[in-house]
Design a protein around this motif. Structure first.
Motif, short mmCIF file in Angstrom:
data_model
loop_
_atom_site.label_atom_id
_atom_site.label_comp_id
_atom_site.label_asym_id
_atom_site.label_seq_id
_atom_site.Cartn_x
_atom_site.Cartn_y
_atom_site.Cartn_z
N SER A 76 29.01 100.85 10.93
CA SER A 76 29.49 100.25 9.72
C SER A 76 30.85 99.92 9.63
N HIS A 77 31.81 100.20 10.74
CA HIS A 77 33.16 100.20 10.70
C HIS A 77 33.62 98.62 10.74
N ASN A 78 32.46 97.91 11.15
CA ASN A 78 32.69 96.35 11.14
C ASN A 78 31.56 95.57 10.78
N ASN A 79 31.59 94.38 10.30
CA ASN A 79 30.43 93.59 9.98
C ASN A 79 29.82 93.08 11.45
N SER A 80 28.35 92.93 11.48
CA SER A 80 27.82 92.38 12.41
C SER A 80 27.50 90.89 12.13
N TYR A 81 28.25 90.18 12.98
CA TYR A 81 28.15 88.77 12.78
C TYR A 81 27.30 87.98 13.51
N ARG A 82 26.87 88.26 14.67
CA ARG A 82 26.04 87.37 15.68
C ARG A 82 24.55 87.76 15.87
N GLU A 83 24.51 89.08 16.44
CA GLU A 83 23.22 89.54 16.78
C GLU A 83 22.21 89.49 15.98
N HIS A 84 22.53 89.48 14.72
CA HIS A 84 21.29 89.61 13.67
C HIS A 84 21.64 88.68 12.70
N ASP A 85 21.98 87.42 12.84
CA ASP A 85 22.33 86.50 11.88
C ASP A 85 21.70 85.39 11.99
N TRP A 86 21.54 84.66 10.65
CA TRP A 86 20.65 83.44 10.61
C TRP A 86 21.53 82.23 11.26
N GLY A 87 23.11 82.31 11.41
CA GLY A 87 23.64 81.13 11.94
C GLY A 87 23.77 79.72 11.00
N LEU A 88 24.03 80.47 9.72
CA LEU A 88 24.21 79.30 8.62
C LEU A 88 25.68 79.18 8.58
N GLY A 89 25.86 77.81 8.05
CA GLY A 89 27.14 77.32 7.64
C GLY A 89 27.33 76.72 6.38
N TYR A 90 28.53 76.85 5.68
CA TYR A 90 28.66 76.43 4.39
C TYR A 90 29.95 75.50 4.13
N SER A 91 30.05 75.03 3.06
CA SER A 91 31.40 74.26 2.55
C SER A 91 32.06 75.05 1.53
N PRO A 92 33.23 75.66 1.77
CA PRO A 92 33.93 76.49 0.85
C PRO A 92 34.41 75.61 -0.28
N THR A 93 35.19 74.65 0.13
CA THR A 93 35.63 73.47 -0.57
C THR A 93 35.44 72.36 0.05
N GLU A 94 35.86 71.08 -0.68
CA GLU A 94 35.23 69.92 -0.31
C GLU A 94 35.79 69.32 1.02
N GLY A 95 35.12 69.09 2.12
CA GLY A 95 35.70 68.61 3.53
C GLY A 95 35.80 69.65 4.47
N ARG A 96 35.52 71.07 3.91
CA ARG A 96 35.69 72.29 5.09
C ARG A 96 34.36 72.68 5.18
N SER A 97 34.40 73.43 6.29
CA SER A 97 33.08 73.80 6.67
C SER A 97 33.39 75.04 7.49
N ALA A 98 32.44 76.22 7.36
CA ALA A 98 32.81 77.48 8.05
C ALA A 98 31.43 78.23 8.05
N PRO A 99 31.18 79.26 8.92
CA PRO A 99 29.94 79.88 9.18
C PRO A 99 29.86 81.09 7.86
N LEU A 100 28.31 80.99 7.53
CA LEU A 100 28.22 81.96 6.45
C LEU A 100 27.34 83.05 6.81
N PRO A 101 27.67 84.35 7.36
CA PRO A 101 26.66 85.19 7.86
C PRO A 101 25.69 85.59 6.81
N ARG A 102 24.56 85.89 7.20
CA ARG A 102 23.50 86.45 6.53
C ARG A 102 22.57 87.26 7.42
#
Ligand code: FAD
Length: 512
Positions: free
Chosen positions: A53-79
């Motif tokens: 729990s000292h850090n998030n798990s971002y890759r091993e058990h993730d859906w690999g989704l992406g999102y756009s926080p503000t128009e024209g930008r994209s970033a990974p959205l961990p779930r």
């Protein structure tokens, strides 16, 4: 003959695990919990990223989704994609929303979700190790919660609290007290290093019940609707086999991204969008996928004077400041948190101080990109397009910068890696930064919101039932009418607690 379960739950995340556990307390109910990700029944052999729990798990058990926080930008959205869902990969901040959040849900026509109605579920879900006797805390629930005592705080986490004091913010020992405000230790659902996820808190003790079946590695493609009823779900196993699973009552707990996507793929959603992808319309439900809420955040990145204090093997977070923007009538609409470590900047060790907008007016949306269940939906948050949001986040970011000049934290900072102060800190620059650079607090919710039937944008009633199909429920972060002024895990579990309890004690509501 294939078996028909009483209750089929889709998604073993924060809410789904709580529902499976509570509903299966009635030994006469056959409950099936379906999860697309893996399952680790034995905590002793659970992979380290889920335990740590000292850090998030971002890759091993993730859906690999992406999102756009503000128009024209994209970033990974961990779930999280595993039993426990996002609770199994998250930061373990165990913060409740404030009473006003839930009273606002009540005012929108959801009387069962007023503060006095949700408090018993918040108490039931927790075992608060620091304040077990407080009348607003529970001491016997599945999720253990504690706060770092001062002696366990990292040097810069300690300095953050000291700087908050020197800046005049009040101290707060229990951020989960209904009237809490100020700076103090974060309530966290971790024991030592171990993340007390919903897989550990809820599923571990329940999985021995003969009436609870957990099927991992099982991806739900869509609901099966025959006539006026949902009769089950179409699933895809890891080997590619497609099967039908039958249930009298189907509960969608696949989270705020996947639950609305499953509804749309099943023909329940905005008519125009479904037509665009050739999906047969079952019910025109315009609100599905709209009202996407989250907490926009923007962090100041600080180069540490003494690189040895930065250690990614230590807790990412320990403390919190909850406060209200100047002139705002929304209590605790802002949060500032110190993140113990950040990415190395040109070889230099950093930590971060994050400004987070907790009460938001703006909304985003989620749209299908394809009828193919394996194609991720399009997620657009539209952060800070509402000027009220942009201005309050900008003021929070300015308050965050003040921490870098306040003793003793100021003495621990060599320089700022972000933002570039040479560009100025006038209002316009701050606003531009928030509009251009803010990103998700990883708290998407609201995409199948509850409300009265007369409200055309609401998708489910206050018991979680689809307005148009009473034996289909949505029960996860999707049904929140608005994002609470807190990280969303405890509120998602609370939703699972309430709906799980209704399924057990008032099954007739759901036709059981
Ligand atoms: C990296 C990260 C850090 C976070 N940190 C915190 C924090 O510190 N504190 C906090 O309060 N909140 C935090 N959150 C947010 C919090 O964890 C979520 O709000 C909460 O877990 C949402 O619960 P849920 O039940 O709605 O969805 P989830 O817990 O995401 O559960 C959904 C489940 O459904 C499964 N599923 C989805 N689609 C399908 C399908 N088609 N078929 C079968 N199964 C499916 C998923 O695999 C998952 O197990 C964080 C989230 C992330 C990702």
């Amino acid at each position: 003959m294939t078996k028909t379960y009483d209750i089929v739950i889709v998604g073993a995340g924060s809410a789904g695990s709580a529902i499976a556990s509570r509903a299966s307390e009635d030994p006469t109910r056959d409950v099936l919990l379906l999860e697309a990700g893996a399952d680790y029944p034995d905590p002793a052999t659970t992979p380290f990223d889920l335990i740590n729990s000292h850090n998030n798990s971002y890759r091993e058990h993730d859906w690999g989704l992406g999102y756009s926080p503000t128009e024209g930008r994209s970033a990974p959205l961990p779930r999280g994609k595993v039993t426990g869902g996002s609770s199994a990969v998250n930061t373990t901040i165990a913060l409740r929303g404030i009473p006003e959040d839930f009273d606002e849900w009540d005012e929108l026509g959801n009387g069962e979700w007023a503060w006095n109605k949700v408090l018993p579920a918040f108490k039931r879900l927790e075992r608060d190790l620091d304040f077990p006797d407080a009348d607003y805390h529970g001491d016997a629930g599945p999720i253990s919660i504690r706060r770092y005592p001062e002696r366990e705080l990292l040097e810069h986490q300690h300095a953050f609290l000291e700087s908050a004091r020197s800046l005049g913010y009040p101290s707060c020992e229990d951020a989960n007290a209904p009237d809490s405000e100020g700076a103090g230790p974060h309530p966290m659902n971790k024991l030592g290093r171990m993340r007390v996820s919903c897989a550990i808190g809820y599923l571990a003790p329940a999985r021995a019940r003969p009436n609870l079946t957990i099927e991992p590695s099982t991806f739900v493609r869509r609901l099966i609707i025959e006539g006026d009823r949902c009769t089950g779900v179409e699933v895809e196993r890891d080997n590619g086999t497609i099967e039908l699973v039958r249930g009298h009552c189907v509960v969608l707990s696949a989270g705020a991204i996947m639950s609305p996507a499953i509804l749309k793929r099943s023909g329940i959603g905005p008519k125009r969008e479904l037509e665009q992808f050739g999906i047969d319309l079952i019910r025109d439900a315009t609100g599905v996928g709209d009202n996407l809420c989250d907490h926009p955040a923007l962090a100041v990145s600080c180069v540490a004077k003494d690189a040895s204090i930065i250690d990614a093997d230590q807790p990412l977070i320990q403390t919190i400041l909850r406060y209200t923007a100047a002139g705002s009538d929304k209590r605790n609409d802002l949060q500032i948190e110190l993140l113990s470590f950040g990415p190395n900047r040109r070889g230099r060790a950093t930590f971060a101080i994050a400004a987070v907008l907790e009460y938001t007016f703006g909304r985003g949306f989620l749209r299908l990109a394809s009828a193919d269940p394996h194609v991720a939906p399009i997620i657009e948050n539209r952060f800070c397009e509402d000027d009220r949001d942009a201005r309050r986040l900008a003021s929070c970011f300015r308050d965050t910068l003040a921490f870098t000049k306040a003793p003793p934290l100021d003495g621990m900072i060599e320089e700022l890696a972000f933002p570039n102060l040479k560009r100025g800190i006038d209002d316009e620059t701050m606003l531009k930064l928030c509009k251009g650079r803010s990103s998700s607090g990883y708290h998407p919710c609201g995409t199948a919101r509850m409300g009265p039937k007369e409200d055309p944008q609401s998708v489910v009633n206050e018991y979680g039932q689809l307005h148009t199909l009473e034996n289909v429920l949505v029960a996860d972060a999707s049904i929140m009418p608005s994002v609470p002024r807190a990280n969303t895990n405890l509120t998602s579990i609370m939703i699972g607690e309430k709906i799980g309890e209704w399924l057990r004690t008032s099954p007739t509501i759901y036709g059981l």
